[in-house]
Motif scaffolding. Sequence first.
Motif, PDB file in Angstrom:
ATOM      1  N   PHE A 100      -7.896   6.607 -11.615  1.00  0.00           N
ATOM      2  CA  PHE A 100      -6.931   5.525 -11.839  1.00  0.00           C
ATOM      3  C   PHE A 100      -6.763   4.680 -10.580  1.00  0.00           C
ATOM      4  CE2 PHE A 100      -2.305   4.244 -11.972  1.00  0.00           C
ATOM      5  CZ  PHE A 100      -2.517   3.205 -12.844  1.00  0.00           C
ATOM      6  N   HIS A 101      -6.838   3.382 -10.727  1.00  0.00           N
ATOM      7  CA  HIS A 101      -6.591   2.485  -9.591  1.00  0.00           C
ATOM      8  C   HIS A 101      -6.299   1.080 -10.089  1.00  0.00           C
ATOM      9  CE1 HIS A 101     -10.544   0.465  -9.884  1.00  0.00           C
ATOM     10  NE2 HIS A 101     -10.942   1.633 -10.326  1.00  0.00           N
ATOM     11  N   GLN A 127       5.284  -7.682  -9.340  1.00  0.00           N
ATOM     12  CA  GLN A 127       5.712  -6.567  -8.489  1.00  0.00           C
ATOM     13  C   GLN A 127       6.359  -7.101  -7.206  1.00  0.00           C
ATOM     14  OE1 GLN A 127       2.832  -6.853 -10.133  1.00  0.00           O
ATOM     15  NE2 GLN A 127       2.189  -4.909 -10.980  1.00  0.00           N
ATOM     16  N   GLY A 184       2.201   5.235  -3.045  1.00  0.00           N
ATOM     17  CA  GLY A 184       1.665   4.406  -4.133  1.00  0.00           C
ATOM     18  C   GLY A 184       1.638   2.955  -3.665  1.00  0.00           C
ATOM     19  N   ASN A 192       0.218   5.525   1.578  1.00  0.00           N
ATOM     20  CA  ASN A 192      -0.335   6.522   0.638  1.00  0.00           C
ATOM     21  C   ASN A 192      -0.729   5.875  -0.689  1.00  0.00           C
ATOM     22  OD1 ASN A 192       1.087   7.896  -2.005  1.00  0.00           O
ATOM     23  ND2 ASN A 192      -0.435   9.223  -1.057  1.00  0.00           N
ATOM     24  N   GLY A 202      -3.978  10.638  -1.495  1.00  0.00           N
ATOM     25  CA  GLY A 202      -3.662  11.816  -2.317  1.00  0.00           C
ATOM     26  C   GLY A 202      -2.575  11.478  -3.314  1.00  0.00           C
ATOM     27  N   SER A 227       7.311   1.630  -4.419  1.00  0.00           N
ATOM     28  CA  SER A 227       7.652   0.453  -5.196  1.00  0.00           C
ATOM     29  C   SER A 227       6.738   0.332  -6.411  1.00  0.00           C
ATOM     30  CB  SER A 227       7.494  -0.774  -4.290  1.00  0.00           C
ATOM     31  OG  SER A 227       8.053  -1.889  -4.883  1.00  0.00           O
TER      32      SER A 227
HETATM   33  C1  LIG Z   1       1.586  -1.029  -9.821  1.00  0.00           C
HETATM   34  S1  LIG Z   1       0.851  -0.406  -8.386  1.00  0.00           S
HETATM   35  C2  LIG Z   1       2.105  -0.713  -7.159  1.00  0.00           C
HETATM   36  C3  LIG Z   1       1.496  -0.973  -5.817  1.00  0.00           C
HETATM   37  C4  LIG Z   1       2.497  -1.479  -4.776  1.00  0.00           C
HETATM   38  N1  LIG Z   1       3.457  -0.444  -4.431  1.00  0.00           N
HETATM   39  C5  LIG Z   1       3.177  -2.710  -5.282  1.00  0.00           C
HETATM   40  O1  LIG Z   1       4.421  -2.674  -5.493  1.00  0.00           O
HETATM   41  O2  LIG Z   1       2.491  -3.727  -5.472  1.00  0.00           O
HETATM   42  C6  LIG Z   1       0.965   1.356  -8.593  1.00  0.00           C
HETATM   43  C7  LIG Z   1       0.223   2.098  -7.501  1.00  0.00           C
HETATM   44  O3  LIG Z   1       0.555   3.478  -7.599  1.00  0.00           O
HETATM   45  C8  LIG Z   1      -0.607   4.224  -7.350  1.00  0.00           C
HETATM   46  N2  LIG Z   1      -0.435   5.580  -7.915  1.00  0.00           N
HETATM   47  C9  LIG Z   1      -0.334   5.929  -9.220  1.00  0.00           C
HETATM   48  N3  LIG Z   1      -0.202   7.252  -9.343  1.00  0.00           N
HETATM   49  C10 LIG Z   1      -0.198   7.745  -8.072  1.00  0.00           C
HETATM   50  C11 LIG Z   1      -0.094   9.067  -7.545  1.00  0.00           C
HETATM   51  N4  LIG Z   1       0.030  10.131  -8.347  1.00  0.00           N
HETATM   52  N5  LIG Z   1      -0.118   9.228  -6.201  1.00  0.00           N
HETATM   53  C12 LIG Z   1      -0.263   8.153  -5.375  1.00  0.00           C
HETATM   54  N6  LIG Z   1      -0.358   6.880  -5.821  1.00  0.00           N
HETATM   55  C13 LIG Z   1      -0.333   6.676  -7.159  1.00  0.00           C
HETATM   56  C14 LIG Z   1      -1.699   3.403  -8.025  1.00  0.00           C
HETATM   57  O4  LIG Z   1      -2.982   3.750  -7.577  1.00  0.00           O
HETATM   58  C15 LIG Z   1      -1.273   1.998  -7.639  1.00  0.00           C
HETATM   59  O5  LIG Z   1      -1.846   1.562  -6.443  1.00  0.00           O
END
Ligand SMILES: C[S@@+](CC[C@H](N)C(=O)[O-])C[C@H]1O[C@@H](n2cnc3c(N)ncnc32)[C@H](O)[C@@H]1O
Length: 375
Positions: free
Chosen positions: A7-8, A25, A60, A101, A138, A156
């Motif tokens: 997932f990304h 966002q 995240g 992270n 991670g 966020s």
């Molecule tokens: C909608 S994006 C938000 C990115 C940023 N914080 C923003 O507000 O623009 C959600 C992010 O959470 C990350 N994510 C989802 N599940 C995660 C997990 N279990 N651990 C770390 N990151 C995670 C995704 O890869 C993605 O980059």
Amino acid sequence: MELKEFFHMNDGDGKLSYSQNSSVQKEAWLMNQYILENAIQSILSDEENLVEGLNIADLGCGVGPVPLAFVTLVIEIVRKKYKELKCNNEGPVPRIQIYMNDLPSNDFNLLFRDILNLEVFKRKEGGVPLFLLMGAPGSYYERLFPSNSLHFVHASYTLHWFSQPPKALNSEQGAVPINKGNVYISETSSEVVAKAYMTQFEQDFTNFLNCRCQEVVSKGRMLLTFRGRPSLTNPLIWQPWELIIFTKALTCLVSEGLIEEEKVDTFNFPYYCASKEELESIVKKQGSFAIKNTKTMAHHVAHEIEDKWTRSKIISKFIRAFSESLILRHFGKGVLDLLYDKLAHYAFQHLNYGRSAEHYTVAISLIKKQYICKF
Ligand SMILES: C[S@@+](CC[C@H](N)C(=O)[O-])C[C@H]1O[C@@H](n2cnc3c(N)ncnc32)[C@H](O)[C@@H]1O
């Protein structure tokens, strides 16, 4: 393959990238900026924290405008504090480690390149490096940092994503799919579906709190914002509008013979829109953090764009930027352009009927209680 392995958000900085399509966002982040400022300032006002050095984590973090705005804000606040202390010739100088992270498939190369190019990051204070930047790849549903090491955690628009699709919705092979024709909780799905979503969310968020309560110092803070839903709405039927149009686009491709019906029946979006009451209840039940405040805010996606068709295409790209890796994995590459074109069409129809494109953000600000965590 587990969600955390593939997932990304869409990488790079091209026209379909997350970095170019995360203004929703960013807007949500701006609505919470003052809470963030207050939290960081209160951490800096504790001299003990300044002596030891501060550890701040963006969990995240993704890429694009939000992590950049976050790092810029932290640096500006800290630099102001440094100048104040230096002017008055008092106290230790603040030193900060900022940890970024995300899951390993996040575009960390772009993230670090962009942060290192920030003017505010390049500026030195009398040759002293006030900030060190670190990567912490991670899943935040597992331990990421040493015990008692974090002073502030920012997450966020990320914790609504699950660690895995709701287990109870994976029916046995050959059995009737539990959420047939839907991709989330909907008016036509059974209560089992809503319960599966709520249970998965509660498990994941509790897990997150269990991990962080070991890592965050006493009186340390967290600001967590979620894609949420309004207070007092019925969790058994409430569905975000973007998933209503998503379902329509998929159903249309099934009727055109371009996607198998069974594929749609077995796809469920792995996120949940919680209300502030649900978040508060999970935090209280877990017990390690006190709630400073919670807030629900609404804003409209791409509201500044008057032309409905242009706005619909922006909405489709916004959804594509966060969902493409999931769609690719479940439906294959062949449907991507078709699906997101259909999505723009249904977004246009949605706006044309005068329906709202309201987006709810729920923010919760927490303080770690002063006792040793039991985990
Ligand atoms: C909608 S994006 C938000 C990115 C940023 N914080 C923003 O507000 O623009 C959600 C992010 O959470 C990350 N994510 C989802 N599940 C995660 C997990 N279990 N651990 C770390 N990151 C995670 C995704 O890869 C993605 O980059």
